[in-house]
Design a protein around this motif. Structure first.
Motif, PDB file in Angstrom:
ATOM      1  N   THR A 153       0.736  -1.084   0.020  1.00  0.00           N
ATOM      2  CA  THR A 153       0.490   0.051  -0.437  1.00  0.00           C
ATOM      3  C   THR A 153       0.661   1.533  -0.400  1.00  0.00           C
ATOM      4  OG1 THR A 153      -0.012  -0.533   2.347  1.00  0.00           O
ATOM      5  CG2 THR A 153      -1.960  -0.767   1.041  1.00  0.00           C
ATOM      6  N   MET A 161      -6.012   3.022   2.794  1.00  0.00           N
ATOM      7  CA  MET A 161      -5.375   1.780   1.559  1.00  0.00           C
ATOM      8  C   MET A 161      -5.493   0.163   1.927  1.00  0.00           C
ATOM      9  SD  MET A 161      -6.187   3.514  -1.489  1.00  0.00           S
ATOM     10  CE  MET A 161      -6.900   4.594  -0.400  1.00  0.00           C
ATOM     11  N   LYS A 179       2.909  -4.678   3.645  1.00  0.00           N
ATOM     12  CA  LYS A 179       3.749  -4.891   2.932  1.00  0.00           C
ATOM     13  C   LYS A 179       3.920  -2.703   2.881  1.00  0.00           C
ATOM     14  CE  LYS A 179       7.145  -2.708   0.877  1.00  0.00           C
ATOM     15  NZ  LYS A 179       6.249  -1.465   1.237  1.00  0.00           N
ATOM     16  N   PRO A 180       3.084  -1.943   4.210  1.00  0.00           N
ATOM     17  CA  PRO A 180       2.578  -0.734   3.837  1.00  0.00           C
ATOM     18  C   PRO A 180       4.239   0.059   4.033  1.00  0.00           C
ATOM     19  CG  PRO A 180       3.695  -1.072   6.175  1.00  0.00           C
ATOM     20  CD  PRO A 180       3.671  -2.006   5.230  1.00  0.00           C
ATOM     21  N   SER A 181       4.092   1.372   3.469  1.00  0.00           N
ATOM     22  CA  SER A 181       5.057   2.502   2.518  1.00  0.00           C
ATOM     23  C   SER A 181       5.588   2.599   3.580  1.00  0.00           C
ATOM     24  CB  SER A 181       4.447   3.522   2.655  1.00  0.00           C
ATOM     25  OG  SER A 181       5.639   4.591   1.940  1.00  0.00           O
ATOM     26  N   ALA A 212      11.791  -2.257   0.475  1.00  0.00           N
ATOM     27  CA  ALA A 212      10.479  -2.746  -0.087  1.00  0.00           C
ATOM     28  C   ALA A 212      11.016  -3.753  -1.540  1.00  0.00           C
ATOM     29  CB  ALA A 212      10.268  -1.440  -0.635  1.00  0.00           C
ATOM     30  N   PRO A 213      12.230  -3.699  -2.275  1.00  0.00           N
ATOM     31  CA  PRO A 213      12.437  -4.200  -2.913  1.00  0.00           C
ATOM     32  C   PRO A 213      12.087  -5.995  -2.070  1.00  0.00           C
ATOM     33  CG  PRO A 213      13.936  -2.427  -3.807  1.00  0.00           C
ATOM     34  CD  PRO A 213      13.448  -2.706  -2.180  1.00  0.00           C
ATOM     35  N   GLY A 216       9.215  -7.649  -1.082  1.00  0.00           N
ATOM     36  CA  GLY A 216       8.559  -7.301  -2.307  1.00  0.00           C
ATOM     37  C   GLY A 216       8.405  -8.634  -3.381  1.00  0.00           C
ATOM     38  N   PHE A 230      -2.087  -4.445  -4.936  1.00  0.00           N
ATOM     39  CA  PHE A 230      -1.454  -3.281  -5.103  1.00  0.00           C
ATOM     40  C   PHE A 230      -1.499  -2.215  -5.494  1.00  0.00           C
ATOM     41  CE2 PHE A 230       1.442  -0.715  -7.168  1.00  0.00           C
ATOM     42  CZ  PHE A 230       2.739  -0.440  -6.584  1.00  0.00           C
ATOM     43  N   GLY A 256      -1.876   4.708 -10.483  1.00  0.00           N
ATOM     44  CA  GLY A 256      -2.348   6.092 -10.511  1.00  0.00           C
ATOM     45  C   GLY A 256      -3.161   6.983 -11.495  1.00  0.00           C
ATOM     46  N   PHE A 452     -14.816   1.221  -6.331  1.00  0.00           N
ATOM     47  CA  PHE A 452     -13.609   1.681  -6.503  1.00  0.00           C
ATOM     48  C   PHE A 452     -12.822   0.890  -7.876  1.00  0.00           C
ATOM     49  CE2 PHE A 452     -10.087   4.388  -6.123  1.00  0.00           C
ATOM     50  CZ  PHE A 452     -10.012   5.691  -6.048  1.00  0.00           C
TER      51      PHE A 452
END
Ligand code: NAP
Length: 485
Positions: A153, A161, A179-181, A212-213, A216, A230, A256, A452
């Protein structure tokens, strides 16, 4: 120093299998309004991500086997705890994300609404009986949990989110690794504290953050993860979705946007201005459904521009905790640079700035002064890319068909807005726009009760509504051959 009424909400470890896991390494979380470090969070990587998948896999059979009403009870308890802790959760969100406190409170209510909605939906994940294709056939279709879900997210809505993925996943009987930001982990971890307090069993909901990578990589390649959801930027979403195909995971992508906001000559000008303010400047312009291109018909153009200009001039960017702030900082210095680059590019192509907001926030904060530009050409950067900041640009058009052509000339397809008092035109244009969501005479389109999601390169899958569970269940056909007596 983060001062909370319930200090237990402030944790900085990963939450794996119902236990809090520290790490030798940490990363810092900054307040974007001041640039100050507000917390150090445990930095985890691939090993912890694998342990979280272990925990989610181990917890799956018991959680999936619970009665739907029992899962609903846990979700309702979690919802009630989120609502009861609104003030602390909102404060935490403003400190790490920047949005004004009133917007953070609104997001907590919005985040909680997904948990209560899916608590209700948990008991309606019905199957279907299909008339057999022969007298001896019985065809039954059931909807079963897809399995272990991995979710990644973004930072712009640090709570909502998450809940709009975890709510339907848990309701359906799935378990989750999130995994949040790394820009906004504290809000996510606080949600896990409350899930724990609600009695949700160990391993049902896990959080890992850090590299993150590396995380991920595990979440997109581990064969035990059966569903990947995602929300974030289009390039990262495409890259991660491609990795998921190695083990043929179910995938949902909320990516986006590049939302057109179309104002026709016959629009209610006050409604169009307030819709544009809500859609363009909420969260300082950092939402995926933000109006990115404001297309205005020639007959109303000057009056609309003047009315919008007087509202933009009232925007004051400052610390989200201060009463006078109606616009928070941007998330980081790169975000401010992007807004400046889009503004300068439009001006170099002939656009004019006709209104600016104020900056009242402290030095060190990532503030962008709101601005309104007129005479923006269709090929300006701000019309082609997601600006993700408080910059509104007006593009002039002549005919209805021109508006639809300009609006659809993008690879994105998330949200679009239309303002007109002509009912037939409203229906025609809404149907002609290549978008997953259309706001007709409104700048606010998000609610837990409606689907949504986008089309084209804005992604696929729907969150919220009765359709939100679909991404977390698999259809199973039981084809039974019955002997006649
Ligand atoms: P992002 O850079 O794509 O990041 C989103 C998430 O992906 C973050 O958790 C990020 O972690 C993670 N990530 C980045 N690179 C990764 C990698 N190589 N491997 C694994 N994970 C990785 O997007 P963002 O800047 O946070 O969010 C803004 C974007 O999200 C905008 O484009 C916006 O339109 C979109 N968005 C879409 C929706 C929607 O519903 N359609 C809703 C909200 C936002 P770190 O942050 O830790 O790097």
């Amino acid at each position: 120093m983060i001062d909370l009424a319930n200090p237990e909400l402030l944790r900085t470890e990963a939450y794996i299998g119902g236990a809090w896991q520290g790490s030798e390494e940490s990363y810092s979380v900054q307040n974007p309004a001041s640039g100050e470090t507000i917390a150090h969070v445990a930095r985890h990587g691939s090993q912890s991500a694998s342990l979280a998948v272990d925990a989610a896999s181990a917890a799956l059979p018991a959680w999936a086997a619970l009665g739907a009403g029992d899962r609903a009870q846990f979700l309702r308890r979690w919802h009630d705890l989120i609502v009861a802790n609104t003030e602390d959760l909102a404060r935490l969100m403003t400190l790490e994300q920047g949005k004004p406190l009133a917007e953070s409170r609104g997001e907590i209510a919005y985040a909680a609404s997904f948990i209560s909605w899916f608590a209700e939906e948990a008991r309606r994940i019905n199957g279907t009986v299909i008339p057999g294709n022969s007298a001896s056939r019985r065809l039954t279709v059931i909807r079963q949990p897809v399995g272990v879900v991995a979710a990644i997210t973004p930072w712009n809505f640090p709570a909502a989110m998450i809940t709009r993925k975890v709510g339907p996943a848990l309701a359906a009987g799935c378990t989750v690794v999130l995994k949040p930001s790394e820009l906004t982990p504290l809000s996510a971890i606080a949600l896990a504290v409350l899930a724990d307090a609600a009695g949700i069993a160990a391993g049902v909901f896990n959080i890992v953050s850090g590299d993150a990578p590396a995380i991920g990589d595990v979440l997109t390649t581990d064969p035990r993860v059966r569903k990947f959801s995602f929300t974030g930027s289009t390039p990262v979403g495409k890259m991660l979705a491609a990795k998921c195909m190695g083990t043929v995971k179910r995938v949902s992508l909320e990516l986006g946007g590049n939302a057109p906001f179309i104002v026709f000559d016959d629009a209610d000008i006050d409604a169009a201005v307030s819709g544009a303010m809500a859609s363009k400047f909420r969260n300082s312009g950092q939402t995926c459904v933000c109006a990115n291109r404001i297309l205005v018909q020639h007959g109303i153009y000057d009056r609309f521009a003047a009315a919008l200009a007087s509202e933009v001039a009232k925007l004051s960017a400052g610390d989200g905790l201060a009463d006078e702030t109606n616009q928070g900082p941007l998330i980081n210095a790169d975000a401010v640079r992007k807004v400046t680059a889009h503004r300068d590019d439009a001006v170099a192509r002939g656009a004019r700035i006709i209104a600016r907001g104020q900056v009242t926030g402290p030095a060190g904060g990532h503030f962008a002064r709101a601005a309104l530009l007129v005479d923006v050409p269709e090929d300006a950067l701000l019309a082609r890319e997601e600006t993700f900041g408080p910059l509104a640009g007006l593009i002039r058009f002549d005919e209805e068909a021109d508006a639809i052509r300009i609006a659809n000339a993008t690879t994105a397809g998330l949200a679009a807005y239309v303002f007109t008092n002509d009912h037939d035109r409203g229906v025609r244009v809404s149907e002609g726009l290549a978008y997953g969501i259309v706001g007709l005479n409104t700048g606010a389109v998000s609610t837990e009760v409606a689907p949504f999601g986008g089309i084209k390169e804005s992604g696929f899958g729907r969150e919220g509504s009765q359709f939100g569970v679909d991404d977390y269940v698999s259809l199973k056909l039981i084809a039974a051959e019955i002997k006649a007596k």
